[in-house]
Design an enzyme around this catalytic site. Structure first.
Site, PDB file in Angstrom:
ATOM      1  N   GLY A   1       0.830  -1.195   0.000  1.00  0.00           N
ATOM      2  CA  GLY A   1       0.000   0.000   0.000  1.00  0.00           C
ATOM      3  C   GLY A   1       0.862   1.241   0.000  1.00  0.00           C
ATOM      4  O   GLY A   1       1.941   1.267  -0.582  1.00  0.00           O
ATOM      5  N   CYS A   2       0.407   2.263   0.682  1.00  0.00           N
ATOM      6  CA  CYS A   2       1.122   3.533   0.762  1.00  0.00           C
ATOM      7  C   CYS A   2       2.516   3.335   1.356  1.00  0.00           C
ATOM      8  O   CYS A   2       2.664   2.778   2.437  1.00  0.00           O
ATOM      9  CB  CYS A   2       0.322   4.511   1.621  1.00  0.00           C
ATOM     10  N   PHE A   3       3.538   3.821   0.658  1.00  0.00           N
ATOM     11  CA  PHE A   3       4.892   3.602   1.172  1.00  0.00           C
ATOM     12  C   PHE A   3       5.178   4.390   2.440  1.00  0.00           C
ATOM     13  O   PHE A   3       6.070   4.044   3.193  1.00  0.00           O
ATOM     14  CB  PHE A   3       5.979   3.790   0.124  1.00  0.00           C
ATOM     15  N   TRP A   4       4.422   5.443   2.718  1.00  0.00           N
ATOM     16  CA  TRP A   4       4.618   6.175   3.980  1.00  0.00           C
ATOM     17  C   TRP A   4       4.362   5.254   5.168  1.00  0.00           C
ATOM     18  O   TRP A   4       5.089   5.274   6.153  1.00  0.00           O
ATOM     19  CB  TRP A   4       3.693   7.365   4.078  1.00  0.00           C
TER      20      TRP A   4
END
Length: 186
Positions: free
Chosen positions: A26-29
């Site tokens: 998902g979101c790399f953050w």
């Protein structure tokens, strides 16, 4: 935004004796924030891989048309944390049963993926996926693919949670609860 924020981060350095894992969850953050907290992880670099566009920008990735996934390259010391353990965290930090989606993030750029760097990593990833399936009611859709070229994301995506947790509501609403659930933050 600082002048160099849009500049691309450097390629991750893999010191002698260290290994790399390339993971899309998902979101790399969110993914970066989890791996940065683990003992034995040397560095985490957010970026893009698995697509057909050379040197994509974040704006291009967001269209879903590049074929790239948001990923992190986790450089780790295998004497302190094994690849198996790196993957155990991977299965816990996202829902690998949702195709091209994590929470409100939808598109192929948010797909669940393990990009292996060796035949040994491939074997371990496949065994780990099979074992993890026992923890999910729906089938795991995580792709396991040989690691293609990795493109580091722009500087403003690196170390995102640590630098933005008090400024960005996404950090408080999405990343912080994930870290608390995984018992990585109070």
């Amino acid at each position: 935004m600082p002048a160099n924020a849009r500049a691309r981060a450097e390629m991750p350095k893999i010191p002698e004796g260290m290994e790399a894992a390339t993971l899309g969850a998902g979101c790399f953050w969110c993914t970066e924030a989890v791996y940065q907290k683990l003992d034995g992880v040397v560095s985490v670099t957010s970026g893009y891989t698995g697509g057909k566009v050379d040197k994509p920008t974040y704006e291009e990735i967001c269209t879903g048309a590049t074929g790239h996934a948001e990923v992190v390259v986790v450089v780790f010391d295998p004497k302190k944390i094994t690849y198996e353990r790196v993957l155990a965290w991977f299965w816990d930090l996202h829902d690998p049963t949702t195709l091209n989606r994590q929470g409100n993030d939808v598109g192929t750029q948010y797909r669940s993926a393990i990009f292996y760097h060796s035949d040994e990593q491939k074997k371990i990833a496949e065994a780990s996926k099979a074992a993890a399936q026992a923890n999910f009611d729906k089938p795991i859709v995580t792709e396991i693919t040989k690691a293609p070229e990795f493109y580091p994301a722009e500087n403003y995506h690196q170390n995102y949670y640590a630098e933005n947790k008090s400024k960005n509501p996404y950090c408080k609403a999405v990343i912080e609860p994930k870290l608390k659930k995984l018992k990585l933050e109070d």
